[in-house]
Design an enzyme around this catalytic site. Structure first.
Site, PDB file in Angstrom:
ATOM      1  N   GLN A 180       0.817  -1.205   0.000  1.00  0.00           N
ATOM      2  CA  GLN A 180       0.000   0.000   0.000  1.00  0.00           C
ATOM      3  C   GLN A 180       0.856   1.262   0.000  1.00  0.00           C
ATOM      4  O   GLN A 180       0.320   2.362  -0.077  1.00  0.00           O
ATOM      5  CB  GLN A 180      -0.909   0.012   1.237  1.00  0.00           C
ATOM      6  N   PHE A 227      -5.954  -3.902   3.597  1.00  0.00           N
ATOM      7  CA  PHE A 227      -6.585  -3.570   4.877  1.00  0.00           C
ATOM      8  C   PHE A 227      -5.615  -2.965   5.890  1.00  0.00           C
ATOM      9  O   PHE A 227      -5.881  -2.984   7.087  1.00  0.00           O
ATOM     10  CB  PHE A 227      -7.271  -4.797   5.488  1.00  0.00           C
ATOM     11  N   GLU A 250       0.707  -1.882   4.479  1.00  0.00           N
ATOM     12  CA  GLU A 250       1.223  -0.517   4.573  1.00  0.00           C
ATOM     13  C   GLU A 250       2.696  -0.541   4.957  1.00  0.00           C
ATOM     14  O   GLU A 250       3.504   0.183   4.399  1.00  0.00           O
ATOM     15  CB  GLU A 250       0.419   0.298   5.582  1.00  0.00           C
ATOM     16  N   ARG A 285      -4.488   7.488  17.330  1.00  0.00           N
ATOM     17  CA  ARG A 285      -5.796   7.565  16.670  1.00  0.00           C
ATOM     18  C   ARG A 285      -6.889   6.910  17.511  1.00  0.00           C
ATOM     19  O   ARG A 285      -8.059   7.300  17.422  1.00  0.00           O
ATOM     20  CB  ARG A 285      -5.732   6.924  15.282  1.00  0.00           C
ATOM     21  N   ARG A 308      -7.428  -1.469   9.002  1.00  0.00           N
ATOM     22  CA  ARG A 308      -8.607  -0.664   8.660  1.00  0.00           C
ATOM     23  C   ARG A 308      -9.238   0.003   9.902  1.00  0.00           C
ATOM     24  O   ARG A 308      -9.764  -0.667  10.781  1.00  0.00           O
ATOM     25  CB  ARG A 308      -9.625  -1.566   7.980  1.00  0.00           C
ATOM     26  N   PHE A 364      -7.329   1.889  11.935  1.00  0.00           N
ATOM     27  CA  PHE A 364      -6.063   2.401  12.461  1.00  0.00           C
ATOM     28  C   PHE A 364      -6.183   2.885  13.909  1.00  0.00           C
ATOM     29  O   PHE A 364      -5.794   3.987  14.247  1.00  0.00           O
ATOM     30  CB  PHE A 364      -5.599   3.544  11.547  1.00  0.00           C
ATOM     31  N   THR A 410      -3.052  11.761  10.461  1.00  0.00           N
ATOM     32  CA  THR A 410      -2.629  12.627  11.561  1.00  0.00           C
ATOM     33  C   THR A 410      -1.161  13.015  11.429  1.00  0.00           C
ATOM     34  O   THR A 410      -0.730  13.998  12.034  1.00  0.00           O
ATOM     35  CB  THR A 410      -2.897  11.952  12.912  1.00  0.00           C
ATOM     36  N   ALA A 449      -5.744   5.509   5.672  1.00  0.00           N
ATOM     37  CA  ALA A 449      -6.475   6.595   6.330  1.00  0.00           C
ATOM     38  C   ALA A 449      -7.704   7.022   5.535  1.00  0.00           C
ATOM     39  O   ALA A 449      -8.165   8.159   5.642  1.00  0.00           O
ATOM     40  CB  ALA A 449      -5.561   7.802   6.579  1.00  0.00           C
ATOM     41  N   GLU A 494     -12.640   3.216   5.693  1.00  0.00           N
ATOM     42  CA  GLU A 494     -12.586   2.756   7.082  1.00  0.00           C
ATOM     43  C   GLU A 494     -13.877   2.930   7.882  1.00  0.00           C
ATOM     44  O   GLU A 494     -14.244   2.044   8.659  1.00  0.00           O
ATOM     45  CB  GLU A 494     -11.449   3.485   7.809  1.00  0.00           C
TER      46      GLU A 494
END
Length: 776
Positions: free
Chosen positions: A209, A240, A244, A322, A354, A356, A454, A523, A725
């Site tokens: 990702q 998902f 990442e 988060r 997903r 986060f 963020t 995100a 998400e």
């Protein structure tokens, strides 16, 4: 030709359009990395994994592995010319290969490189490793008991006088909730193929990702500059969040082998090794203290969010941040203090998934709302409504951002009416009173989810658009396709901008060689960022074409209008292909690099204040369940969803995302249970032991609607909202419905407090606890 007769009817944006790869998925012709034709001489790598949770490495005997059939050699930490690290947080705490000690069961020790994958896999098990065991902590409570070592700096969000709010509250509830983790269980596992080039060059085909991060990590491991590494991603078979950061390791190992032996190298672990060696959704234990009045209105919240981070930092800092950002869900807290504990544990380093961290934060909020409702003998929906954010007042979050787009009241009210919630709840109360064995439950839960990274610098995107002289269009952007429909949405944006059909736009693989410095597709920001970047590229080309058309047809630029199928230059309609062909002959540039940065956002982590989210997405769901009090087994009978996606770019894709997100969330909260034994080995590492939802688990009545009246107040692409998400958290209504069914055993007088996942075993244990406590 008359101006009003010229345009052709082409609907692209805001229309239900099939996924660009849908026919290929169904026919099996969609190309994934394992489907690619391998270059002549391709070799295969396989990881050898540790069999201790925490231990010193006393000795490693590789003789048998090296002598195994087909083995070219073995890669260890000593073979890394650059940095032995693939830590996305750049804390240098996640080695490619362990050195000196191992910190979780399944940590990579070395990689065997052989002529075939089977030879490499078999040889990887032949090494003899001696360990000296060290103490290990495997979960949140064990880590806290061992001193609470953190993998990264914690965060505190605070607003108002919490001590006074708690002390002055008429009622108070203290408790904790354990929230389980989740494996990504993507259909396509981790995989990478690296092809060596001349000089330092290497091309990596990765299932990731975050192509730019893979580029960075491969360059760091090889000790070369970023420009020597090209990362290509056409599509993933699911991500998902699991791709990442977790693909960094596999890409780095493939690139190491490719450059060492000057042969293409592919690496693909088995499912059980993939699940053992890669990070999960963080499991949390949230301890809370909440004050409230007799109406259920919350006065103050004080909570600590302990998370199993694993052995390294990975993304545990931003994930636990988060979780705090969503500790409010849709609720206003007059006074609030929430703190994170990203705890070091001797387990695989947990990572993005997903939502986060947001889902864990919300689940805790729903738990104390539930506690309040059962303590007061109220319908939890009434407590939820009593605490919703206001519009003009009571609208400041724990991180001091003002909620300016609150539509949760309308969403909830509409769903409550359309799902016939009140009548169904009354019928369920009556049913439970007359049913000794089977019990039902129903719940309506809201979602408010902040959209933006963020990490502010990630809120940018690029796109490269070429218009060829035959009128066909080449689209490259920095986002990655993992099945979520990002590419088709961005293609719709481009087709709409130029007024052409989707068949004119060619979607290209994501490549760091075309769009540099990309942000992760995460995100929920993929469409927001990349759609706007593509639109910006189109804007530049269109401006040049308008100037060209005005000159060519001797009209003012104001008289040139973009219409479907081409332009109207005064009285003359010019088809797009004809316009482009003439532009080429007149030396007009037909290529542009687009760029977008999200406005308005800022965040100061040190003070816990800022405006980290561009906007919020809202939704609500009603779930109805039936449990068997003798066995704990249950079924989800019906689900109704109303979800806010702003003005949908593609309703077909968005409804699919809502449905899929809900079912994945339901799996996380009900059936997907991660179990480590006391030695630290993951025991739920295959479909035989880890239960994701099946088609048969989809509720037989599943009503999903988009809030068609919603339009994003911010100028996003097409005034749409993110959809990746937020729908996952709609599944909280299943947990709350199960809680009601369990609580019915004690006439709803005791808070059920079910930890997640709410498996049949937990339902049964909850029923038995209700019986014991009801007896006194």
């Amino acid at each position: 030709m008359n101006k009003h007769e010229a345009p052709i009817a082409i609907a692209s944006l805001h229309t239900a359009t099939r996924h660009d790869s849908g026919p290929k998925h169904v026919s099996g012709t969609a190309e994934y990395i394992d489907d690619m034709i391998e270059p002549e001489g391709t070799v295969h790598a396989y990881l050898a994994l540790s069999s201790r949770a925490h231990a010193e490495i006393v000795s490693v005997d590789l003789a048998a592995a090296k002598a195994a059939p087909g083995v070219l050699g073995i890669l260890t930490a000593e073979d890394i010319p650059g940095e032995n690290d693939v830590s996305p947080s750049h804390k240098h705490d996640e080695p490619v290969f362990a050195e000196g000690k191992v910190q979780f069961w399944g940590q990579p020790l070395f990689a065997v490189v052989a002529e075939t994958r089977d030879q490499a896999r078999r040889a990887a098990h032949l090494a003899k490793v001696e360990y000296r065991d060290l103490p290990h902590a495997l979960d949140v409570r064990a880590a806290q008991a061992a001193g609470g070592t953190l993998v990264t700096e914690p965060l505190k969000l605070e607003r108002g006088d919490v001590a006074a709010g708690l002390a002055g509250a008429k009622n108070r509830v203290k408790g904790s909730i354990a929230i389980g983790g989740q494996d990504h269980f993507y259909l396509e596992g981790q995989i990478a193929m690296a092809v060596p080039g001349e000089d330092e060059d290497v091309t990596v085909y990765a299932s990731t990702q975050h192509p730019s991060e893979v580029q960075l990590m491969v360059a760091a491991v090889l000790g070369i500059r970023h420009h020597a590494v090209t990362v290509n991603v056409r599509r993933m078979g699911g991500g998902f969040g699991g791709k990442e950061t977790q693909g960094n390791l596999f890409a780095a190992v493939a690139a190491l082998a490719a450059k060492k032996w000057n042969r293409a190298c592919k690496i693909r672990p088995d499912r059980d090794d993939d699940m053992t060696a890669t990070g999960k959704r963080h499991d949390f234990v949230v301890d809370y203290d909440v004050g409230y009045d007799d109406s259920g209105k919350i006065a103050a919240v004080d909570a600590v969010y302990g998370a199993r981070a694993g052995f390294s930092s990975d993304l545990s800092g931003p994930v636990t941040d988060r979780a705090l950002f969503h500790a409010d869900n849709a609720y206003w807290y007059p006074a609030v203090r929430v703190r994170s504990e990203p705890l070091y544990t001797n387990t695989v380093s947990n990572t993005a998934f997903r939502g986060f961290g947001g889902p864990q934060g919300m689940m805790a909020a729903e738990r104390w709302v539930e506690d309040i409702a059962y303590a007061l003998g109220k319908d939890p929906l009434d407590v939820r409504k009593a605490n919703f954010y206001g519009t003009d007042t009571d609208n400041v979050t724990p991180y001091h951002q003002v909620v300016e787009d609150n539509i949760v009241h309308r969403v909830v009210d509409e769903l409550e009416a359309s799902a016939d919630y009140q009548a169904r709840r009354a019928a369920i109360l009556k049913y439970n009173a007359g049913s000794a064995i089977l019990k039902k439950g129903i719940a309506l839960t809201p979602v408010k989810f902040g959209i933006s990274f963020t990490a502010t610098w990630y809120n940018q995107a690029g796109a490269l658009v070429h218009v060829y002289k035959d009128g066909s269009i080449h689209l490259s952007h920095g986002g990655t396709e993992m099945g979520q429909g990002l590419h088709i949405k961005v293609a719709q944006v481009l087709a709409d901008a130029f007024g052409v059909g989707l068949d004119v736009v060619k979607i290209m693989a994501t490549s760091t060689g075309k769009v540099p410095n990309t942000s992760a597709t995460a995100a929920s920001s993929g469409s927001d960022l990349n759609g706007m970047a593509a639109w910006d590229a189109a804007r530049q080309i269109k401006a040049r074409l308008v100037r060209h058309a005005a000159r060519l047809h001797q009209v003012s630029e104001a008289e040139v209008e973009w219409v479907q199928g081409g332009i109207q230059a005064g009285p003359k309609f010019v088809p797009f292909a004809e316009l482009v062909a003439s532009a080429y002959l007149n030396r007009v540039q037909l290529s542009a690099a687009g760029f977008y940065e999200t406005p308005k956002i800022h965040w100061d982590r040190a003070t816990g204040r800022g405006h980290p989210f561009y906007y919020f997405a809202y939704g609500a769901s009603v779930s109805e369940v039936t449990i068997d009090t003798l066995t704990g087994e249950y079924v989800v009978d019906r689900v109704d969803i109303l979800h806010d996606v702003g003005r949908s770019l593609n309703p077909a894709v968005d409804i699919g995302q809502i449905e899929g997100g809900f079912i994945q969330g339901m799996g996380w909260l009900t059936s997907e249970e991660l179990v480590w034994d006391d030695k630290g080995q993951l025991r739920t590492k295959a479909p035989s032991t880890y239960k994701i939802p099946l088609a048969s688990d989809v509720p037989p009545v599943f009503n999903v609607r988009i809030a068609e009246w919603s339009v994003n107040k911010e100028p996003t692409i097409g005034r749409s909202k993110a959809v990746g998400e937020p729908p996952l958290m709609l599944a909280m209504s299943v947990v709350e419905a199960l809680s009601m069914a369990v609580a019915s055993v004690a006439d709803y007088a005791i808070a059920p407090r079910l930890d997640t996942p709410v498996t049949p075993e937990r339902v049964l244990m909850g029923v038995e606890r209700m019986k014991r406590e009801a007896r006194g």
